[in-house]
Design a protein around this motif. Sequence first.
Motif, PDB file in Angstrom:
ATOM      1  N   SER A 140      43.415  33.394  39.293  1.00  0.00           N
ATOM      2  CA  SER A 140      42.043  33.804  38.969  1.00  0.00           C
ATOM      3  C   SER A 140      41.884  35.315  38.985  1.00  0.00           C
ATOM      4  O   SER A 140      41.218  35.879  38.120  1.00  0.00           O
ATOM      5  N   VAL A 141      42.461  35.950  39.999  1.00  0.00           N
ATOM      6  CA  VAL A 141      42.267  37.392  40.169  1.00  0.00           C
ATOM      7  C   VAL A 141      43.599  38.065  40.483  1.00  0.00           C
ATOM      8  O   VAL A 141      44.527  37.427  40.993  1.00  0.00           O
ATOM      9  N   LEU A 142      43.659  39.332  40.197  1.00  0.00           N
ATOM     10  CA  LEU A 142      44.792  40.180  40.542  1.00  0.00           C
ATOM     11  C   LEU A 142      44.260  41.338  41.385  1.00  0.00           C
ATOM     12  O   LEU A 142      43.389  42.088  40.943  1.00  0.00           O
ATOM     13  N   ASP A 143      44.761  41.442  42.605  1.00  0.00           N
ATOM     14  CA  ASP A 143      44.369  42.547  43.481  1.00  0.00           C
ATOM     15  C   ASP A 143      45.335  43.709  43.288  1.00  0.00           C
ATOM     16  O   ASP A 143      46.557  43.524  43.290  1.00  0.00           O
ATOM     17  N   VAL A 144      44.766  44.887  43.132  1.00  0.00           N
ATOM     18  CA  VAL A 144      45.550  46.099  42.886  1.00  0.00           C
ATOM     19  C   VAL A 144      45.215  47.123  43.963  1.00  0.00           C
ATOM     20  O   VAL A 144      44.034  47.373  44.234  1.00  0.00           O
ATOM     21  N   GLU A 145      46.226  47.700  44.592  1.00  0.00           N
ATOM     22  CA  GLU A 145      45.983  48.744  45.582  1.00  0.00           C
ATOM     23  C   GLU A 145      47.049  49.825  45.453  1.00  0.00           C
ATOM     24  O   GLU A 145      48.239  49.527  45.325  1.00  0.00           O
ATOM     25  N   VAL A 146      46.596  51.066  45.480  1.00  0.00           N
ATOM     26  CA  VAL A 146      47.480  52.222  45.368  1.00  0.00           C
ATOM     27  C   VAL A 146      47.638  52.832  46.754  1.00  0.00           C
ATOM     28  O   VAL A 146      46.644  53.062  47.456  1.00  0.00           O
ATOM     29  N   PHE A 147      48.896  53.079  47.157  1.00  0.00           N
ATOM     30  CA  PHE A 147      49.194  53.651  48.466  1.00  0.00           C
ATOM     31  C   PHE A 147      49.908  54.986  48.306  1.00  0.00           C
ATOM     32  O   PHE A 147      50.535  55.263  47.281  1.00  0.00           O
TER      33      PHE A 147
END
Length: 790
Positions: A362-369
């Motif tokens: 359903s969803v794609l979580d994106v996080e930049v570190f």
Amino acid sequence: MQSKHNQHEMPENLEGGILVDQMYTLSSYDLNKFLFAPDSQFRRGLAVLQGTTDVQEGPWTWKSGDVSCLTRVVTYTKAATKLVKAVKATEEQTYIKANGREFAILITVRTPEVPYGNTFKIKLLYKIMPGPELPAGEESSHLIISWRIDFQQSTMMRSMIEGGVKQGLKESFDQFSDLLSQNLKTLDLMELSDRDHMLSTLQREHQSDWELAIEYFGNFTVVFTIFMVLYFMVHLVLCDSSQVQGLEINGLDLPDSFGELITSGILVILLQRVYNMVSHFIQARLQRGGDHGVKSQGDGWVLTVALIEGVNLASLDLTGFSNPYVVFTCNGKARTSSVKLQTRDPQWNEILEFDAMEEPPSVLDVEVFDFDGLFDQAASLGHAEINFLKHTSTELADLWVSLEGKLAQSSQSKLRLRIFLDNNKGVEAIKDYLTKMEKEVGKKLNLRSPQKNSTFQKLFGLPPEEFLVSDFTCQLRRKLPVRGRLFLSARIVGFYANLFGHKTKFFFLWEDIADIQVLPPSLASVGSPSLVIVLRKGRGLDARHGAKSQDEEGRLRFYFQSFLSFNVASRTIMALWRTRTLASDQKAENVEEQQDEEESPIILEEVGSVLDAGDAKMSKIYTAELPISITSLMEIFDGGKLEHKIMEKSGCLNYATTRWEPVKPGVSERQVSYKFNRHVSIFGGEVTCKQQKSPIANDEGWILNELMMLHNVPFSDHFRVHFVYQIEKSGLAQDACKCDAYIGITWLKSNQFRSRITRNITEKFIHRSKEIFEMVEREILFATQQDSCI
């Protein structure tokens, strides 16, 4: 049905022109059945729309002749127009090709009651052919309808007749196309080629090291530096040796003027600048890590994410730059990009594939570190959530994502992505999902027809991979109750009602649901049990017009009642919700367990035969007096059940060891391999170790040396980690031992993150060593107590 002359090719389009040219998301066989099956519901609806009456369909029969073919006759009365009264028409429909995949139907229309109707007849050619395979693995079909007019005798009114027929056919088949698109989902040809075209373009964007070097060093600074060096070298060749003067001595020639001094200073500054550029380029090319290039495994829904670039990423360093990498999470699975050095506008051009999933995500979580070490809790530079059901495939194929978070919003940070969702198992993946859900629900779940799924998708504006699982008639309880239908799919809960033209329509994700409650019958619910769906705070805001209330925590509450079979409906809804809303940690754990069962141990690499710390500075990271014997503690290094149990609990996947083999008198050696889970290191990473053990003099204990190599993590080829464990008898008690652990890092290549990585690894293994030996102590003492009780 199949004609007897399939050797013929598909006929050419008729000369009058094309009336319909459209693709649909169902097979050519189903489209042919939809249009020409006896007593077709679509034909009935079209007749009502066009005002056609007295429709009489004859049966399909084989017509003998030079070539046998299937034919039927249809008669009807066309509605009156402003120019022509209602007239009777006769259609002779004949299959001239039918092989189960391709169909060609020639229709001859006669309208003798219209003016000059006996002088001409109209021919229509329906061509139904297979279309390209859809990303969801389903079939598609291509419908082309062409026409021409055949005059049986000459007439002066020919041009007027042709114009009138053309205009009438255009209006009629515009209505035909509109009605067909309401019943079937149409297909955009441009969308079909997006994935392959986009990914192939992305692959071409990858440049060789030479191309990158030319692009990186092709600037004024480098060119001017080369010019100054050449100028300086030519000057040395052409000039004569000058006399020693001032503070000069033989072999030391100082600048003789301010001009020479300024020139020398400029040359030194330029050389330093070029040296820094070369160093930065080499570090960027030597970096490792990330899941780029790792192919997906398994059958089902495969998610492919192409990470193109980032713009205006935030920085936490005083230099004004960051070392960004991106973590994508979907259905509890994670994929990580490589680290880009010292930049706020990184160019990745990486393709990340997720292993096949049993249910569509359903969803794609994106996080930049910001990279700060292999085992550090990296600082977040921004995050985003991509809802697949709120974007078309065209939008996902080239999407700019604005990052959320204080740092990201203040910097206006963005990522450019290309996202593709494919079902490589086709309809079998849907059948497998329904079979799995049947066990949860305790009820047979039938695969819905393409027409039913298409209508459901069009109703809520859903992508073509969405499929209907079940639907129920019920009442939505608000200030004014609304009777409608509740639709359940693999990813959403949707409600639709149409009360005297006033439509109520909304949907939300299963992941948005925080709780589902069953309320007993009451007067307010008209004696029917109610199902209350409570959403998580801040979720499902697009559906808030369907909510009855909002609780004190700001969560939307939806009340559904008056189901025809409440038990079946509630059981189905609860089962689908439980399946979709497993905690991310639990999903990740399930995935890791599955990988542990299915994956074979990695092949151990040769890490060198000499386990020597070399120039590594050894630091003590653990020391303790343990109330267990040396023999018991050494079980952690014997490859038995205790070792595997402890290492798996500490986050090691696919843990494998070889037997201890003697390599020289008193020294034995073995190899160990495993993979860190994502809780230990966000990069995962594989580990290969070589261990050697030797007894201490007088058999007072053991010394164990370990050389560790990390793989598939950033800068893993820059260093090696060396451990020394010294286990000896304790002077405090007879059945006790003393354990000391040391760590050292040998650097093979220069790296600007050397001190940061060294500190990060040391801190991680200080905690890890304490955790492992404490678990060993508990396990051994617990086993000893059990043995004594027996």
